[in-house]
Design an enzyme around this catalytic site. Structure first.
Site, PDB file in Angstrom:
ATOM      1  N   SER A 190       0.848  -1.194   0.000  1.00 52.72           N
ATOM      2  CA  SER A 190       0.000   0.000   0.000  1.00 52.72           C
ATOM      3  C   SER A 190       0.877   1.235   0.000  1.00 52.72           C
ATOM      4  O   SER A 190       2.036   1.200   0.426  1.00 52.72           O
ATOM      5  CB  SER A 190      -0.895   0.014   1.239  1.00 52.72           C
ATOM      6  OG  SER A 190      -1.533   1.262   1.415  1.00 52.72           O
ATOM      7  N   TYR A 231      -2.650  -1.464  10.225  1.00 50.44           N
ATOM      8  CA  TYR A 231      -2.683  -1.805   8.795  1.00 50.44           C
ATOM      9  C   TYR A 231      -1.443  -1.274   8.085  1.00 50.44           C
ATOM     10  O   TYR A 231      -0.786  -2.001   7.324  1.00 50.44           O
ATOM     11  CB  TYR A 231      -3.957  -1.222   8.192  1.00 50.44           C
ATOM     12  CG  TYR A 231      -4.069  -1.268   6.693  1.00 50.44           C
ATOM     13  CD1 TYR A 231      -4.567  -2.401   6.049  1.00 50.44           C
ATOM     14  CD2 TYR A 231      -3.717  -0.165   5.906  1.00 50.44           C
ATOM     15  CE1 TYR A 231      -4.702  -2.436   4.667  1.00 50.44           C
ATOM     16  CE2 TYR A 231      -3.848  -0.198   4.531  1.00 50.44           C
ATOM     17  CZ  TYR A 231      -4.340  -1.326   3.912  1.00 50.44           C
ATOM     18  OH  TYR A 231      -4.470  -1.349   2.551  1.00 50.44           O
TER      19      TYR A 231
END
Length: 279
Positions: free
Chosen positions: A172, A185
């Protein structure tokens, strides 16, 4: 794209999103890049995973679709794979459990005889504004689902991967531009990029490549299921292209990394961020 404020329960269902994500159902055209290959895709029921499953099938690969409990979404993805003339295998279950990861690979080997491509894409996130809001259980579950699963899957798959095999982790933009509201995350996404870079060096002598893809904002069920409605409404509008990506816009990168055309790409992190730089 304008998405209204909306909320779902975790893990989120694609069929209930407004607007529905575009996973390439009507647009992706294959050209034989993955002919004869078999792939395992976690989180393959919806979002990026569904887009990758559609693309892989239309490029000629059989696909095992791993998902948590979103049965109807998973069945829709399997139907699209089969309509492309490829074999679809559905396996539900919790990737935070090491034994399930091992069973997933064993199922793929029993169905396909090998694993050419492993796409570790399933993820969990939750938005929090303070450290106090993050429970120990949530921290452990996020790490187990996002990064430990990649370790267990790769360890089980590598003995069944021929030369030319490919491991792809979904990282990400949060891997080096962490959002404070997504701290657990973001930490796992940095770990995915780092671990796949290690795998690239560890497995190169076997002819197995390892890379990660670093998306920016992508319109998937994870968004309405894990963010407050007001953040959903503004999601993705702060990038230079002014909108979140559709999952279909990620799929071609996964195809490249899975295919023989990407035979010298290993140890890379490919950014697909809508214009935001990634280090």
């Amino acid at each position: 794209m304008n998405q209204p404020a909306q909320q779902q329960d975790v893990p989120g269902v694609q069929s209930e999103m407004t607007p529905r994500p575009d996973c390439g159902e009507e647009s992706y055209r294959g050209s034989g890049r993955l002919e004869g290959k078999s792939a395992v895709i976690t989180g393959g029921d919806s979002g990026i995973g569904r887009a990758v499953a559609i693309a892989f099938a239309r490029e000629g690969a059989d696909v095992l679709i791993s998902y948590l409990n979103e049965d109807e979404d998973a069945k829709d993805t399997a139907r699209l794979v089969e309509e492309a003339g490829r074999k679809a295998v559905l396996v539900g279950g919790d990737l935070s459990k090491a034994q399930h990861c091992r069973e997933l690979i064993a199922k793929a080997v029993s169905e396909f005889g090998k694993v050419d491509v492993l796409v570790s894409n399933a993820a969990y996130q939750m938005s929090h504004e303070s450290l106090d809001e993050i429970s120990e259980e949530e921290w452990d579950y996020t790490l187990d689902t996002n990064i430990s699963a990649l370790f267990h899957l790769a360890k089980a798959a590598v003995p069944h991967m021929p030369a030319g095999g490919s491991i792809i982790g979904s990282s990400s933009v949060n891997s080096d531009m962490p959002s404070p509201s997504l701290a657990p995350y973001a930490a796992t996404k940095a770990a995915i990029a780092n671990f796949t870079a290690s795998l690239a060096q560890m497995l190169g002598s076997k002819g197995i490549r390892a890379n990660s893809v670093a998306p920016g904002p992508v319109w998937t069920p994870l968004i309405p299921a894990t963010m407050p409605p007001e953040k959903v409404e503004s999601f993705g509008k702060d990038v230079p292209l002014g909108r979140p990506a559709q999952p279909a816009e990620l799929a071609p990168v996964y195809v490249l990394l899975a295919s023989d055309e990407g035979s010298y790409i290993s140890g890379a992190r490919i950014a697909v961020t809508g214009g935001n730089p990634i280090l």
